[in-house]
Design an enzyme around this catalytic site. Structure first.
Site, mmCIF file in Angstrom:
data_model
loop_
_atom_site.group_PDB
_atom_site.id
_atom_site.type_symbol
_atom_site.label_atom_id
_atom_site.label_comp_id
_atom_site.label_asym_id
_atom_site.label_seq_id
_atom_site.Cartn_x
_atom_site.Cartn_y
_atom_site.Cartn_z
ATOM 1 N N LYS A 66 0.830 -1.196 0.000
ATOM 2 C CA LYS A 66 0.000 0.000 0.000
ATOM 3 C C LYS A 66 0.871 1.256 0.000
ATOM 4 C CE LYS A 66 -3.873 -2.002 2.579
ATOM 5 N NZ LYS A 66 -4.946 -1.746 1.599
ATOM 6 N N ARG A 68 -10.628 -11.276 0.969
ATOM 7 C CA ARG A 68 -11.503 -12.260 0.313
ATOM 8 C C ARG A 68 -10.902 -13.666 0.348
ATOM 9 N NH1 ARG A 68 -11.379 -8.753 -5.020
ATOM 10 N NH2 ARG A 68 -11.120 -7.211 -3.350
#
EC number: 3.4.11.1
Length: 504
Positions: A286, A360
C-alpha cells in the site's frame, strides 16, 4: 468516559443535583414539562425567553442558574426547531448537542425531559435506547496509551436519567430499552477499543486470547480456537496464504451461542468477521500515506466479537456462531506473490493478481468451512474494498446478498438504528471480470465496480445458503480533523437485526 443511564417516573424534585434538560419548539412553543417548570418558577422561564429572543431554533440553548422558587440549580433549555418538522434525525441532533454542551460545561448529572417529544414511527423505547447509544458515542474516548494529566481527558462518569410521564403505562418497556441500550453501548465500546488498539499490541495472538478469555466469565459462550496446523489439516490454504509473510501464525477463533428454544441443533445464524490485524498490502504494498489506518482492517472481527458479547448479555433465543478470520498481511520472503495460484477449501483455484486483495482469501475459505453447520443465514463483515468507500463514502456500508427478503430485513434494521447500508447489485456481468486464464477465478477484477466484483468473488463460495456481505471499509472508522477512531459499526445494526429475528 463511562455513562450511567436509567429511566424514572419519580417527580423531578427527587433529583435536585441534576441539570434539568427540557425543550422549546420554534416560536417559543413550550414542552408540557417546560410549562410545568415555568409555573413552578412563577413565569420566570417564559419571561426570560422573551427577553433573550429565544425562539426555539434547533440547537439554540439557554442555561439557567438558580431559577426562583425552583429546587434545581441548573435548567438547560434546548431549541428543537419546528414542532411539525421534528423527525428522528432532529432528535439525534438535539441529543448530540446536549451531551456536547454538558461536556464542555462540566455538567455530569443530567435529567432529560424529552420523552414527550412525538416522532412519527418512533416510540419511547427507540428514544431511550437511541439516547443511550448516542450519549455513549459522544462520551467515548480511547486513552489507553496516553499519559493523562488533563482532567478533561480522564474517564469522567456521566449520569443520565430520562423522565417518563406517570401516565405512560409502558414503563417496563422503557426499562427494557435501558437494558438493551446499555448492552449495545457496552458492545460498541468493546468493538471500538479492539479496533483502536495498535497492531503491535493487537496481533493475531492477542485477538485469539481475547476470545479465549470470554469463556472465563461467560458460561453461555463456547469457544473453539482453530490454530495454524489445524487450518492446514482442514485444507484452508487460501486462508493461510494471507499470513504467510507474518511472524504471527494465522488463527480462527469460533464463538458459539446456543439459546434457540427449539434446541442446539437448530440451524444457526453465522457471523464472519474479517480480522486482518495489520494490512501492509503484502508484495502489492500500500502507499505509505494513511497506512497507519490499516490497523483498522480487523474491525469486522471486532464487530463479531462485540455482537457475541451483546447477544449473550441480552439472552436472545437464537443459535448464533461468530467466527473471527484472523491473520496479518505482511512482507517477507515467504509472502504470497502476484501470479501464485491457491487451492481453496472448496477445491476452486485462485490466481493471485494483487496481494492487497487478501480479505476475500480469508473469507472464501471460511464461507466454505461454515457449510458443516448447515446455517440458516451467513453474514460476513469486512473492511474489504477501497472501492466501496469511493462508491458510498463514510455514511453507508455496502450490502450485497443472494437473498432479497434477507436484504430487506437488514435494510429495515438499518433504518431502526440509523446505521445505514446501501444495497449494491450482484450479477453475471461483474463475474466476467474475475475470469482467469490459468485458474478458476482471479482474486481481483480490475478497477471498475471493485466492491461488487469482490462480493461476486465471495458469492462463488456462498451458494449453499442465504448470505449477506457487508463491506464496512468506509464506515468502520473515521479519520478527519486529526481524529482517528473506530466507529463500532455495524454492531448496533446487526444486533437490531438479530433482535428482530428473535421476535419472529
Amino acid at each position: 468516559m463511562p455513562i450511567k443511564f436509567d429511566v424514572t417516573q419519580e417527580h423531578i424534585e427527587s433529583y435536585p443535583n441534576f441539570c434539568i434538560v427540557t425543550g422549546v419548539f420554534n416560536d417559543s412553543y413550550l414542552f408540557p414539562s417546560t410549562i410545568q417548570i415555568d409555573k413552578m418558577s412563577q413565569g420566570y422561564i417564559s419571561s426570560l425567553l422573551k427577553r433573550n429572543n429565544f425562539n426555539g431554533s434547533i440547537n439554540q440553548h439557554l442555561l439557567l442558574y438558580d431559577a426562583p422558587y425552583f429546587f434545581n440549580k441548573l435548567i438547560l433549555l434546548i431549541g428543537c426547531g419546528k414542532k411539525n418538522e421534528f423527525k428522528s434525525q432532529s432528535y439525534n441532533t438535539v441529543i448530540h448537542y446536549i451531551i456536547n454542551f454538558c461536556k464542555k460545561s462540566s455538567i455530569t448529572k443530567i435529567l432529560l425531559l424529552l420523552s414527550e417529544l412525538n416522532i412519527d414511527g418512533y416510540d419511547n423505547y427507540w428514544k431511550i435506547r437511541n439516547s443511550i447509544t448516542l450519549c455513549n458515542n459522544e462520551c467515548y474516548i480511547f486513552n489507553k496509551f496516553k499519559n493523562i494529566n488533563d482532567v478533561t481527558k480522564k474517564n469522567i462518569t456521566y449520569e443520565i436519567i430520562s423522565y417518563i410521564d406517570k401516565l405512560d403505562n409502558n414503563f417496563q418497556y422503557c426499562k427494557q430499552a435501558v437494558k438493551d441500550g446499555l448492552a449495545i453501548a457496552k458492545g460498541l465500546n468493546i468493538a471500538k477499543n479492539l479496533g483502536n488498539m495498535p497492531s503491535n499490541y493487537c496481533t493475531p495472538n492477542y485477538l485469539s486470547n481475547k476470545v479465549q478469555e470470554l469463556s472465563n466469565y461467560n458460561t453461555d459462550l463456547d469457544i473453539e480456537i482453530i490454530n495454524e496446523l489445524q487450518l492446514k489439516t482442514i485444507g484452508m490454504h487460501a486462508y493461510l496464504a494471507v499470513g504467510s509473510g507474518s511472524i504471527y501464525p494465522a488463527v480462527m477463533p469460533i464463538i458459539k451461542y446456543q439459546k434457540n428454544p427449539k434446541g442446539p441443533n437448530t440451524n444457526p445464524i453465522i457471523l464472519i468477521g474479517k480480522g486482518v490485524t495489520f494490512d501492509s498490502g503484502g508484495i502489492s504494498i500500500k502507499p505509505s500515506d494513511k497506512m497507519d489506518e490499516m490497523k483498522y482492517d480487523m474491525c469486522g472481527a471486532a464487530a463479531v466479537y462485540a455482537i457475541m458479547s451483546i447477544v449473550s448479555e441480552l439472552q436472545l433465543p437464537l443459535n448464533i456462531i461468530g467466527i473471527l478470520a484472523v491473520s496479518e498481511n505482511m512482507i517477507s520472503s515467504k509472502s504470497l506473490k502476484p501470479g501464485d495460484i491457491l487451492t481453496t477449501l472448496s477445491g476452486q483455484t485462485i490466481e493471485i493478481l494483487n496481494t492487497d486483495a487478501e480479505g476475500r482469501l480469508l473469507l472464501c475459505d471460511v464461507l466454505t468451512y461454515v457449510e458443516r453447520y448447515n446455517p440458516e443465514i451467513v453474514i460476513d463483515i469486512a473492511t474489504l474494498t477501497g472501492a466501496c468507500v469511493i462508491a458510498l463514502g463514510n455514511h453507508y456500508s455496502g450490502l450485497m446478498s443472494n437473498d432479497n427478503n434477507l436484504s430487506n430485513n437488514l435494510i429495515f434494521a438499518s433504518k431502526q438504528t440509523r446505521d445505514y447500508i446501501w444495497r449494491l447489485p450482484l450479477d453475471e456481468n461483474f463475474e466476467k471480470q474475475l475470469e482467469s486464464s490459468c485458474a478458476d477465478i482471479a482474486n481481483v477484477g480490475g478497477r471498475s465496480g471493485g466492491a461488487i466484483t469482490a462480493a461476486c468473488f465471495l458469492k462463488k463460495f456462498a451458494h449453499k445458503y442465504k448470505w449477506m456481505h457487508l463491506d464496512i471499509a468506509g464506515s468502520a472508522w473515521i479519520s478527519k480533523n486529526c481524529v482517528k477512531s473506530s466507529t463500532g459499526r455495524p454492531v448496533e445494526l446487526l444486533t437490531q437485526f438479530l433482535i428482530n429475528i428473535s421476535k419472529i
